[in-house]
Motif scaffolding. Structure first.
Motif, PDB file in Angstrom:
ATOM      1  N   THR A 112     -37.313 -21.202   6.546  1.00 40.63           N
ATOM      2  CA  THR A 112     -36.431 -20.631   7.265  1.00 40.63           C
ATOM      3  C   THR A 112     -35.463 -22.209   7.755  1.00 40.63           C
ATOM      4  O   THR A 112     -36.252 -23.510   7.891  1.00 40.63           O
ATOM      5  N   GLY A 113     -34.259 -21.887   7.197  1.00 41.33           N
ATOM      6  CA  GLY A 113     -33.276 -23.551   8.017  1.00 41.33           C
ATOM      7  C   GLY A 113     -33.731 -23.901   9.706  1.00 41.33           C
ATOM      8  O   GLY A 113     -34.409 -25.206   9.663  1.00 41.33           O
ATOM      9  N   ALA A 114     -34.313 -22.806  10.430  1.00 40.78           N
ATOM     10  CA  ALA A 114     -34.815 -23.813  11.767  1.00 40.78           C
ATOM     11  C   ALA A 114     -35.978 -23.690  11.335  1.00 40.78           C
ATOM     12  O   ALA A 114     -36.186 -25.445  12.027  1.00 40.78           O
ATOM     13  N   TYR A 115     -36.716 -23.938  10.884  1.00 42.32           N
ATOM     14  CA  TYR A 115     -38.007 -23.994  10.339  1.00 42.32           C
ATOM     15  C   TYR A 115     -38.278 -25.862   9.744  1.00 42.32           C
ATOM     16  O   TYR A 115     -38.753 -26.169  10.028  1.00 42.32           O
ATOM     17  N   ALA A 116     -37.113 -25.442   9.014  1.00 42.73           N
ATOM     18  CA  ALA A 116     -36.567 -26.652   8.508  1.00 42.73           C
ATOM     19  C   ALA A 116     -36.126 -28.211   8.596  1.00 42.73           C
ATOM     20  O   ALA A 116     -36.192 -29.250   8.992  1.00 42.73           O
ATOM     21  N   LEU A 117     -35.364 -27.659  10.169  1.00 48.99           N
ATOM     22  CA  LEU A 117     -35.334 -28.842  10.919  1.00 48.99           C
ATOM     23  C   LEU A 117     -35.694 -28.864  11.919  1.00 48.99           C
ATOM     24  O   LEU A 117     -35.839 -30.286  12.096  1.00 48.99           O
ATOM     25  N   ASP A 118     -36.774 -27.826  12.330  1.00 47.32           N
ATOM     26  CA  ASP A 118     -37.446 -28.741  13.612  1.00 47.32           C
ATOM     27  C   ASP A 118     -38.816 -29.425  12.668  1.00 47.32           C
ATOM     28  O   ASP A 118     -39.177 -30.106  12.730  1.00 47.32           O
ATOM     29  N   GLN A 119     -39.184 -29.311  11.171  1.00 47.62           N
ATOM     30  CA  GLN A 119     -39.540 -29.867  10.858  1.00 47.62           C
ATOM     31  C   GLN A 119     -38.965 -31.447  10.244  1.00 47.62           C
ATOM     32  O   GLN A 119     -39.655 -32.520  10.905  1.00 47.62           O
ATOM     33  N   SER A 120     -38.093 -31.345  10.072  1.00 46.69           N
ATOM     34  CA  SER A 120     -37.730 -32.636   9.885  1.00 46.69           C
ATOM     35  C   SER A 120     -37.097 -33.659  11.130  1.00 46.69           C
ATOM     36  O   SER A 120     -37.455 -34.705  11.318  1.00 46.69           O
ATOM     37  N   TRP A 121     -36.972 -33.050  12.503  1.00 41.53           N
ATOM     38  CA  TRP A 121     -36.831 -33.204  13.837  1.00 41.53           C
ATOM     39  C   TRP A 121     -38.623 -34.482  14.394  1.00 41.53           C
ATOM     40  O   TRP A 121     -38.369 -35.369  14.021  1.00 41.53           O
ATOM     41  N   HIS A 122     -39.112 -33.443  13.546  1.00 43.56           N
ATOM     42  CA  HIS A 122     -40.751 -34.010  13.968  1.00 43.56           C
ATOM     43  C   HIS A 122     -40.914 -35.155  12.920  1.00 43.56           C
ATOM     44  O   HIS A 122     -41.454 -36.251  13.358  1.00 43.56           O
ATOM     45  N   ILE A 123     -40.631 -35.618  11.289  1.00 49.02           N
ATOM     46  CA  ILE A 123     -41.130 -36.434  10.694  1.00 49.02           C
ATOM     47  C   ILE A 123     -40.001 -37.222  11.125  1.00 49.02           C
ATOM     48  O   ILE A 123     -41.123 -38.127  11.471  1.00 49.02           O
ATOM     49  N   GLY A 124     -39.634 -37.228  11.527  1.00 48.97           N
ATOM     50  CA  GLY A 124     -38.313 -38.351  12.052  1.00 48.97           C
ATOM     51  C   GLY A 124     -38.878 -39.462  12.830  1.00 48.97           C
ATOM     52  O   GLY A 124     -38.717 -40.371  13.531  1.00 48.97           O
ATOM     53  N   TRP A 125     -39.700 -38.318  13.840  1.00 45.02           N
ATOM     54  CA  TRP A 125     -40.286 -38.969  15.208  1.00 45.02           C
ATOM     55  C   TRP A 125     -41.163 -39.215  15.114  1.00 45.02           C
ATOM     56  O   TRP A 125     -41.646 -40.144  15.903  1.00 45.02           O
ATOM     57  N   LEU A 126     -42.190 -39.103  14.214  1.00 46.71           N
ATOM     58  CA  LEU A 126     -43.242 -39.683  13.269  1.00 46.71           C
ATOM     59  C   LEU A 126     -42.763 -41.142  13.197  1.00 46.71           C
ATOM     60  O   LEU A 126     -43.614 -41.931  13.482  1.00 46.71           O
ATOM     61  N   PHE A 127     -41.676 -41.164  12.559  1.00 49.68           N
ATOM     62  CA  PHE A 127     -41.106 -43.038  12.085  1.00 49.68           C
ATOM     63  C   PHE A 127     -41.462 -43.692  12.787  1.00 49.68           C
ATOM     64  O   PHE A 127     -41.423 -44.053  12.725  1.00 49.68           O
TER      65      PHE A 127
END
Length: 150
Positions: free
Chosen positions: A127-142
């Motif tokens: 889902t788009g919600a899942y993709a945006l959720d995970q990309s948000w998290h990965i950005g903050w992992l950075f």
């Protein structure tokens, strides 16, 4: 300088791997289903998820430090995990990330693949919600990796 780059890479990889495990294997079904509810129980479910996720990330970082000798300073470590945890909590409350997606013109993508009205199912897992959720998290992992390895 090479050591700084290697430290950042090791920290990021550890956080990334631990994020995937913590977000999908360690998170309980109750946390996953309840963390977005606009109730005290929803806020607690989200907070418990973020706590278990932070512990998973801490364990991964401790393993990297033990195996490689990577030095981890306590203050940057705690600050990095706190920034990551707060950003994760914010996004996982659901409405916050959905509102951000709407405001920046990503609302249609956020709703992509959402459950069909009245069915409660989704036509697929991507889902788009899942993709945006995970990309948000990965950005903050950075960001967290930058803080921890600084």
């Amino acid at each position: 300088m090479t050591g700084d780059v290697a430290a950042f890479a090791a920290v990021f990889v550890a956080l990334f791997a631990a994020h995937s495990v913590g977000d999908h294997w360690v998170q309980t079904h109750k946390q996953a289903c309840g963390k977005g509810a606009p109730t005290v129980a929803g806020r607690l479910a989200c907070a418990m998820h973020v706590c278990t996720l932070a512990l998973t990330k801490l364990a991964a970082l401790a393993a990297v430090a033990a195996v490689t000798g990577l030095p981890l300073d306590l203050l940057p470590l705690l600050l990095g995990l706190a920034v990551d945890g707060l950003s994760h909590y914010w996004a996982d409350r659901r409405t916050t990330l959905a509102r951000l997606a709407e405001r920046i013109g990503k609302g249609d993508f956020y709703r992509l693949g959402a459950p069909r009205p009245g069915t409660g199912d989704a036509p697929h897992l991507g889902t788009g919600a899942y993709a945006l959720d995970q990309s948000w998290h990965i950005g903050w992992l950075f960001v967290a990796a930058l803080i921890i390895s600084a």
